[in-house]
Design a protein around this motif. Structure first.
Motif, PDB file in Angstrom:
ATOM      1  N   ILE A 115       0.579  -7.510   5.055  1.00  0.00           N
ATOM      2  CA  ILE A 115       0.577  -6.095   4.713  1.00  0.00           C
ATOM      3  C   ILE A 115       2.018  -5.609   4.682  1.00  0.00           C
ATOM      4  N   LEU A 116       2.408  -5.051   3.551  1.00  0.00           N
ATOM      5  CA  LEU A 116       3.743  -4.473   3.402  1.00  0.00           C
ATOM      6  C   LEU A 116       3.585  -2.962   3.373  1.00  0.00           C
ATOM      7  N   THR A 138       0.836  -1.191   0.000  1.00  0.00           N
ATOM      8  CA  THR A 138       0.000   0.000   0.000  1.00  0.00           C
ATOM      9  C   THR A 138       0.872   1.243   0.000  1.00  0.00           C
ATOM     10  N   ASP A 139       0.306   2.332  -0.518  1.00  0.00           N
ATOM     11  CA  ASP A 139       1.011   3.598  -0.495  1.00  0.00           C
ATOM     12  C   ASP A 139      -0.011   4.717  -0.597  1.00  0.00           C
ATOM     13  N   ARG A 188     -11.805   0.321  12.396  1.00  0.00           N
ATOM     14  CA  ARG A 188     -12.346  -0.412  11.235  1.00  0.00           C
ATOM     15  C   ARG A 188     -11.318  -1.400  10.686  1.00  0.00           C
ATOM     16  N   ILE A 189     -10.061  -0.974  10.608  1.00  0.00           N
ATOM     17  CA  ILE A 189      -8.999  -1.875  10.148  1.00  0.00           C
ATOM     18  C   ILE A 189      -8.860  -3.040  11.112  1.00  0.00           C
ATOM     19  N   ALA A 244      -5.148   3.573   2.790  1.00  0.00           N
ATOM     20  CA  ALA A 244      -4.605   2.618   1.816  1.00  0.00           C
ATOM     21  C   ALA A 244      -4.669   1.198   2.374  1.00  0.00           C
ATOM     22  N   ILE A 245      -4.281   1.030   3.631  1.00  0.00           N
ATOM     23  CA  ILE A 245      -4.334  -0.293   4.272  1.00  0.00           C
ATOM     24  C   ILE A 245      -5.778  -0.777   4.354  1.00  0.00           C
ATOM     25  N   PHE A 246      -6.678   0.100   4.779  1.00  0.00           N
ATOM     26  CA  PHE A 246      -8.089  -0.267   4.915  1.00  0.00           C
ATOM     27  C   PHE A 246      -8.690  -0.711   3.591  1.00  0.00           C
ATOM     28  N   GLU A 247      -8.479   0.084   2.543  1.00  0.00           N
ATOM     29  CA  GLU A 247      -9.046  -0.256   1.234  1.00  0.00           C
ATOM     30  C   GLU A 247      -8.510  -1.591   0.714  1.00  0.00           C
TER      31      GLU A 247
END
Length: 116
Positions: free
Chosen positions: A80-81, A18-19, A106-107, A62-65
């Motif tokens: 997750i990176l 993610t970014d 939420r995450i 970004a992580i959540f999506e």
């Protein structure tokens, strides 16, 4: 009951990179990423326009999506990176219900639902 195809997909491990991008002048941000299988093959990509957002929150988005899409597609094992140590520490450091951030909660809900 899951179909054989869904069961096969859910047993595989994916790597979620993610970014985010934030324009420091305006504060407008977007988040995105890519998921690959354990052999490096592309599975899916995603992006989302966030409007005005902090750099930290953009990374969390970004992580959540990415997690949300992976969960919808039936993946159970997600690595997750991330290059944002603050975001990872925030996710690991607070327990569900104790964080002031709804996005962190939420995450964490996705992570606990899937035992990730």
């Amino acid at each position: 009951m899951r179909s054989p195809l869904t069961a096969q997909v859910s047993e595989s491990k994916i790597l979620l990179n993610t970014d985010r991008a934030v324009c420091l002048d305006t504060g407008y941000a977007s988040a995105g990423g890519v998921a690959r299988d354990e052999h490096g093959q592309w599975l899916f990509g995603f992006n989302r326009y966030l409007g005005k957002c902090s750099i930290f929150d953009a990374k969390l988005w970004a992580i959540f999506e990415g997690l949300k899409i992976a969960q919808q597609r039936g993946y159970d094992t997600i690595i997750i990176l991330s290059n944002c140590l603050d975001a990872i520490r925030a996710l690991q450091g607070s327990t569900i219900g104790t964080s002031n951030s709804a996005l962190i909660r939420r995450i964490q809900n996705i992570l606990t639902q899937e035992n990730l």
